[in-house]
Write an enzyme that holds these catalytic residues in place. Structure first.
Site, short mmCIF file in Angstrom:
data_model
loop_
_atom_site.label_atom_id
_atom_site.label_comp_id
_atom_site.label_asym_id
_atom_site.label_seq_id
_atom_site.Cartn_x
_atom_site.Cartn_y
_atom_site.Cartn_z
N THR A 180 0.86 -1.19 0.00
CA THR A 180 0.00 0.00 0.00
C THR A 180 0.90 1.25 0.00
OG1 THR A 180 -0.02 0.00 2.40
CG2 THR A 180 -1.82 -1.14 1.33
N GLU A 325 -5.66 -3.49 -1.85
CA GLU A 325 -6.20 -4.67 -1.18
C GLU A 325 -7.22 -5.43 -2.01
OE1 GLU A 325 -5.68 -1.71 0.11
OE2 GLU A 325 -4.94 -1.82 2.15
N LYS A 432 -15.43 17.70 8.66
CA LYS A 432 -16.48 17.72 9.69
C LYS A 432 -16.70 19.16 10.12
CE LYS A 432 -15.04 13.21 10.82
NZ LYS A 432 -13.63 13.11 10.47
#
Ligand code: AMP
Length: 533
Positions: A180, A325, A432
């Site tokens: 990754t 993945e 957020k």
């Protein structure tokens, strides 16, 4: 029926059924290289024999630091075919990380392109288990590196026999390994089994996925060092499609020239590559003669770019989602029979979503407690995935990577009643604000539609009152344009008022990482306190 699914069978099939089909490869040095599937199989076996001659065995790991080119392709087949593991390393990793993954994977041989010699020099003394460094070149282009003997690939395989019976392996053994990108912590390895690769490559050939057949000429821009180039180097041999490998030149002008000269019909890559290509087409008033379909993924493809490809350049966009993945494509958007009659705008909106899971893969979304959320196109939650080519545990890790049998992706998504999935954000990128979520991807998509915007990125920036507020960074098509207010007004017509970014910064370029994605972590470091300064 119980015959194993093996990578070597793909090569044999390609060489026996489509022996005269071509592989074209752009090299770091010299003109385009061209040969047949039959010649590819011959040289892959020579490489396999040469590696066996070094004492490597099934299970031994061979690393590559290489572009998409024909010698790298020979390694894909020659290494995995014998039961060894092809570990594709990302050359854009920091040398420390590169050394880390070479050591962690226990690579015994490294195959590298001459253009990566400086990188090899930087890691050579930190990789004690590597016994042989082989430059993917002839003798004249093989550099010398202090302290090690560098073989030239051509002299390494030249005197080897091409006689070899590929072993009948267990299909569950590892064939390839990729780490990754590791933006946080150390990179983690995903070992792809022969079975996973064969099934995923078969899936890529399906009409609703990338529709690869012997009628196509396929140019994978997506790198062979990242998620197996979406298995296109395998799928093309399965399907008998001509394969065109772009080597190191991935700018718009070079890709366009190759697409035209080799009559490419199908390509695949990340949106940043297509932005470069479209800019080149626009600047020089060009069009495609043969290109008709492209797979896009790795990050979200803005709707405005989908529309341009579709309407202006007559190229059908297939927008896929996947990750290291997931071996290759896990979901893909596509226009089926019914949608063909929709308006252009509605069709582009559908393609801007990441589509339906392909056969073999299942998806669901869950809330923070792990409860499955409804498929209503509204509820957002973490995307979970499972299937026949999804990681179970990371390489050399005992711990499962799964939660109740599903892989948690770290992506926030919605799924509608037709199974169409849309990525709203990465969990770490979502903004957020005042307790509510703002999707950075949706804002980027909206900004990308502005005629003066070449590229856009949105990050959440700490805010004294709202916790976080969006900041928009823009690369302009022309430096003359400097009207922040026009951009914000444009956005306020397209997104909720409270989503409109608090500020716009014009930049010359955005930091793009090794796999072509904008590095938001770097932007957060640079601009992360702009609203509290
Ligand atoms: P990597 O493992 O480096 O290929 O990164 C995988 C991640 O890229 C996914 O988890 C997503 O966050 C992102 N990604 C891949 N494809 C898409 C897409 N089509 N749209 C949005 N994000 C994507």
């Amino acid at each position: 029926m119980a015959r194993p699914l093996l990578v070597s069978a793909i090569l044999e099939h390609g060489a026996l059924q489509f022996g005269s089909q071509q592989v074209i490869s752009r090299e770091t040095h010299g003109p385009l290289h061209s040969y047949t599937f039959k010649a590819l199989a011959h040289r892959s076996k020579q490489l396999a024999n040469a590696l066996l001659g070094l004492g490597l065995k099934p299970g031994s790991v061979v690393g590559s630091i290489a572009w998409n080119n024909y010698r790298h392709l020979e390694a894909y087949y020659g290494v995995s075919g014998t039961g060894m593991v092809m570990h594709t390393c990302n050359p854009r990793l920091h040398p420390d990380q590169l050394a880390y993954i070479i050591n962690h994977a226990e690579d015994e041989v490294i195959l590298f392109d001459s253009s990566f010699a400086p990188l090899v020099k930087a890691v050579v003394n930190h990789c004690p288990k590597v016994r042989h460094w082989i430059c993917l070149a002839d003798e004249s282009h093989t550099p010398s590196i202090e302290g090690v003997h560098v073989h030239s690939y051509e002299s390494f395989i030249r005197d080897q026999s091409a006689l070899l019976d590929w072993p009948d392996l267990d299909e569950n053994l590892g064939a390839a390994l990729c780490y990754t990108s590791g933006t946080t912590g150390n990179p983690k390895g995903v070992l792809y089994s022969h079975r996973a690769i064969v099934l995923s490559a078969l899936s890529a050939c399906l009409p609703n996925v990338l529709d690869i057949s012997s009628k196509e000429t396929v140019l994978p821009v997506v790198p062979m060092f990242h998620i197996n180039a979406w298995c296109l180097p395998y799928a093309s041999l399965m399907a008998g499609a001509k394969l065109v490998l772009p080597g190191p030149k991935l700018d718009g002008a070079s890709l366009y020239e190759l697409m035209e000269s080799e009559k490419v019909t199908l390509s695949a890559g990340v949106p940043t590559i297509w932005m470069g290509l479209v800019n080149h087409l626009e600047q020089h008033n060009l069009s495609f003669s043969t290109m008709r379909r492209t797979g896009v993924g790795g990050s979200a493809m803005p709707k405005a770019l989908i529309a341009k490809f579709n309407e202006v350049y007559k190229v059908d966009v297939r927008h896929g989602w996947g990750m290291t993945e997931t071996t290759a494509v896990a979901t893909i958007s596509n226009i089926g029979g019914e949608e063909a009659s929709w308006t252009d705008a509605l069709r582009h909106e559908l393609v801007a979503k990441q589509g339906k899971s392909v056969f073999g893969i299942e998806i669901k979304i869950v809330d923070e407690q792990g409860q499955t959320l409804p498929r209503d196109g509204q509820a957002q939650g973490e995307l979970m995935v499972r299937g026949q080519w999804i990681v179970e545990n990371y390489h050399n890790s005992e711990q499962t990577a799964l939660v109740d049998g599903w892989f948690p992706t770290g992506d926030i998504a919605t799924i509608d009643e037709d199974g169409v999935m849309q990525i709203r954000d990465r969990t770490k990128d979502v903004i957020k604000s005042g307790g509510e979520w703002i999707s950075s991807i949706e804002l980027e998509n909206a900004a990308a539609a502005h005629p003066h915007v070449a590229m856009a990125a949105v990050i959440g920036v700490k805010h004294p009152k709202w916790d976080e507020r969006p900041l928009l960074l823009i690369v302009r098509k022309s430096q003359d344009f400097a009207d922040k207010h026009a951009i914000l007004a444009f956005l306020s017509e397209r997104v909720a008022k409270w989503w409109v970014p608090d500020d716009v910064v014009f930049v010359d370029s955005l930091p793009v990482g090794g796999t072509g994605k904008v590095q938001k972590s770097e932007l957060r470091i640079q601009y992360g306190s702009i609203f509290s300064e």
